[in-house]
Design an enzyme around this catalytic site. Structure first.
Site, PDB file in Angstrom:
ATOM      1  N   LYS A   1     -10.749   6.375   3.617  1.00 44.21           N
ATOM      2  CA  LYS A   1     -11.146   5.001   3.321  1.00 44.21           C
ATOM      3  C   LYS A   1     -11.037   4.209   4.614  1.00 44.21           C
ATOM      4  O   LYS A   1      -9.964   4.116   5.204  1.00 44.21           O
ATOM      5  CB  LYS A   1     -10.238   4.397   2.248  1.00 44.21           C
ATOM      6  CG  LYS A   1     -10.528   2.919   1.965  1.00 44.21           C
ATOM      7  CD  LYS A   1      -9.577   2.369   0.894  1.00 44.21           C
ATOM      8  CE  LYS A   1      -9.767   0.874   0.710  1.00 44.21           C
ATOM      9  NZ  LYS A   1      -8.839   0.321  -0.329  1.00 44.21           N
TER      10      LYS A   1
ATOM     11  N   ASP B   1     -11.459   0.666   6.320  1.00 45.50           N
ATOM     12  CA  ASP B   1     -11.501  -0.771   6.055  1.00 45.50           C
ATOM     13  C   ASP B   1     -12.111  -1.516   7.243  1.00 45.50           C
ATOM     14  O   ASP B   1     -12.538  -0.896   8.223  1.00 45.50           O
ATOM     15  CB  ASP B   1     -10.084  -1.266   5.754  1.00 45.50           C
ATOM     16  CG  ASP B   1     -10.053  -2.376   4.714  1.00 45.50           C
ATOM     17  OD1 ASP B   1     -11.037  -3.130   4.614  1.00 45.50           O
ATOM     18  OD2 ASP B   1      -9.034  -2.507   4.010  1.00 45.50           O
TER      19      ASP B   1
ATOM     20  N   ASP C   1     -11.883  -7.215  -3.583  1.00 45.87           N
ATOM     21  CA  ASP C   1     -10.892  -6.306  -4.155  1.00 45.87           C
ATOM     22  C   ASP C   1     -10.658  -6.621  -5.629  1.00 45.87           C
ATOM     23  O   ASP C   1     -10.532  -7.786  -6.015  1.00 45.87           O
ATOM     24  CB  ASP C   1      -9.546  -6.454  -3.442  1.00 45.87           C
ATOM     25  CG  ASP C   1      -9.534  -5.839  -2.061  1.00 45.87           C
ATOM     26  OD1 ASP C   1     -10.590  -5.390  -1.600  1.00 45.87           O
ATOM     27  OD2 ASP C   1      -8.458  -5.823  -1.434  1.00 45.87           O
TER      28      ASP C   1
END
Length: 424
Positions: A163, A165, A226
């Protein structure tokens, strides 16, 4: 994108879009032919690094080994959940003398490779977190200036999923930076699922993401905020996917998925009906199913939702088509997704908050079912029961609980064997 340790949302700078260099090699890993399934620590455990006062819930080797064990013993692995993903706050605040990342030695005394080996020994896969910027959202070392060495470090450890970011970076540079990580991952020779936050950071500053390039370089990507542990948050994501479906549907498919973020089922903010709603909608989206809950304490009721084989099968349908919002009426939304063999999945979502079940009447034709002219068998995938067989224009009455769903699989009658119909 995440909220950092100090509770302040990282603000990214407004920038103009740069064109992607079309000579950059696209992602070449052959992975995620169906949406990835697994578990991620972030929404439930955040950046809790206080192992002195909260040893069972801090980001640590213990938490991840416990989760790995419960993924297996709780039936999640057998249901298809295979990735156990660490998020932010796992690493030391500095790199080693060779410029490599390493885990916080107090909270991960045996290092990340040992933890990955443990996951692999249990038949699971392991995901890691990093950031394109100079720092992660939590203030740990980012990959900017270290992309190749970080990709190789992850490959050397046996990482299966990354992942990536975008805190502390410029959105205008992401059209260059994310493909650089794609190339670096390809160079390692290890197949690693690549999850990107690239489009969301650009949307935040009113840039128009190049989804063609994103789909060429990432296996999945975030396009919205989110998820939080609340119905308002889950509903805002559903609304975004509906409003932007004409952009999102064409780019989704095997190996490349829109990611609405984690499943918060089993935490504190969703009712039972809302938990079923999130599971159903994520399956209609053909979305990754990444749980973020405490598997050690999850209730049987919520566990049953997450382990629903019929809903999971819809999510994992090999046709890989994202569903479409086909009807809105009386605060009811109907979403329909085409499946293999001429079947469909349909969700009736009740957005009303009056706590009264709503009786909704429609026909199959009105909700986008139209590939066959004959009758269809209607199956409720939460009740695990065939309800009826009807034609395209027969009125259908659906009773939907407030802030809940009814999820149906609609299958051409001619494709179902008589023995299956007799059994049901």
């Amino acid at each position: 994108m995440q909220t950092g340790i100090m509770g302040k949302t990282v603000v990214v700078a407004l920038a103009l879009c740069l064109c992607l260099n079309t000579t950059v090699r696209s992602l070449d890993n052959g992975l995620a032919r169906t949406p990835p399934m697994g578990w991620n620590a972030w929404e439930r455990f955040r950046c809790n690094i206080d192992c002195d006062n909260d040893p069972d819930n801090c980001i640590s080797e213990k938490l991840f080994k416990d989760t790995i064990d419960h993924m297996v013993s709780g039936g999640f692995k057998d249901a298809g959940y295979e990735y156990v993903n660490v998020d932010d706050c796992w690493m030391s605040h500095v790199r080693d003398q060779s410029g490599r990342l390493y885990a916080n030695t107090t909270r991960f005394p045996n290092g990340i490779k040992a933890l990955i080996d443990y996951a692999h020994s249990k038949g699971l896969k392991f995901g890691i977190y990093e950031d394109y910027g100079v720092l992660t959202c939590g203030g740990y070392p980012g990959s900017l200036g270290h992309i190749e060495i970080d990709a190789q470090t992850f490959a050397d450890w046996g990482v299966d999923y990354l992942k990536f970011d975008g805190c502390f970076s410029l959105p205008k540079m992401m059209d260059k930076g994310y493909p650089e990580m794609t190339a670096a991952l390809n160079k390692t020779g290890r197949p690693i699922v690549f999850s990107c936050e690239w489009p969301w950071y650009q949307i935040l500053v009113l840039m128009k993401p190049n989804f063609t390039a994103i789909a060429e370089n990432c296996n999945l990507w975030r396009t919205f905020d989110d998820v939080q542990d609340s119905w308002d948050s889950v509903l805002s994501i559903i609304n975004f996917f509906g409003n932007e479906q004409d952009t999102l549907i064409p780019i989704s498919g095997p190996g490349q998925w829109n990611d609405p973020d984690m499943l918060v089922i089993g935490n504190f903010g969703l009712s039972y009906e809302q938990s079923k709603a999130q599971m159903a909608m994520w399956a209609i989206f053909a979305a990754p199913l990444l749980m973020s809950t405490d598997l050690r304490t999850i209730s049987d009721q919520h566990k049953e939702i997450l382990l629903n084989k019929e809903v999971i099968a819809i999510d994992q349908d090999p046709l890989g088509k994202m569903g479409r919002r086909v009807l809105q009426r009386d605060s009811i939304e109907v979403w329909t997704r085409p499946l293999v063999n001429g079947s469909y999945a349909t969700v009736f979502l009740n957005k009303r908050t009056d706590d009264v079940p709503y009786n909704f009447t429609t026909t199959l034709r009105d909700i986008g079912v139209n590939r066959h002219l004959g009758k269809y068998v209607i199956r409720d995938v939460f009740l695990h029961r065939d309800l009826c067989a009807i034609g395209l224009d027969n009125p259908t009455h659906i009773l939907i609980n407030s802030t809940g769903v009814v999820m149906l699989k609609v299958t051409p009658l001619q494709s179902i064997s008589p023995s299956v119909l007799e059994k049901n």
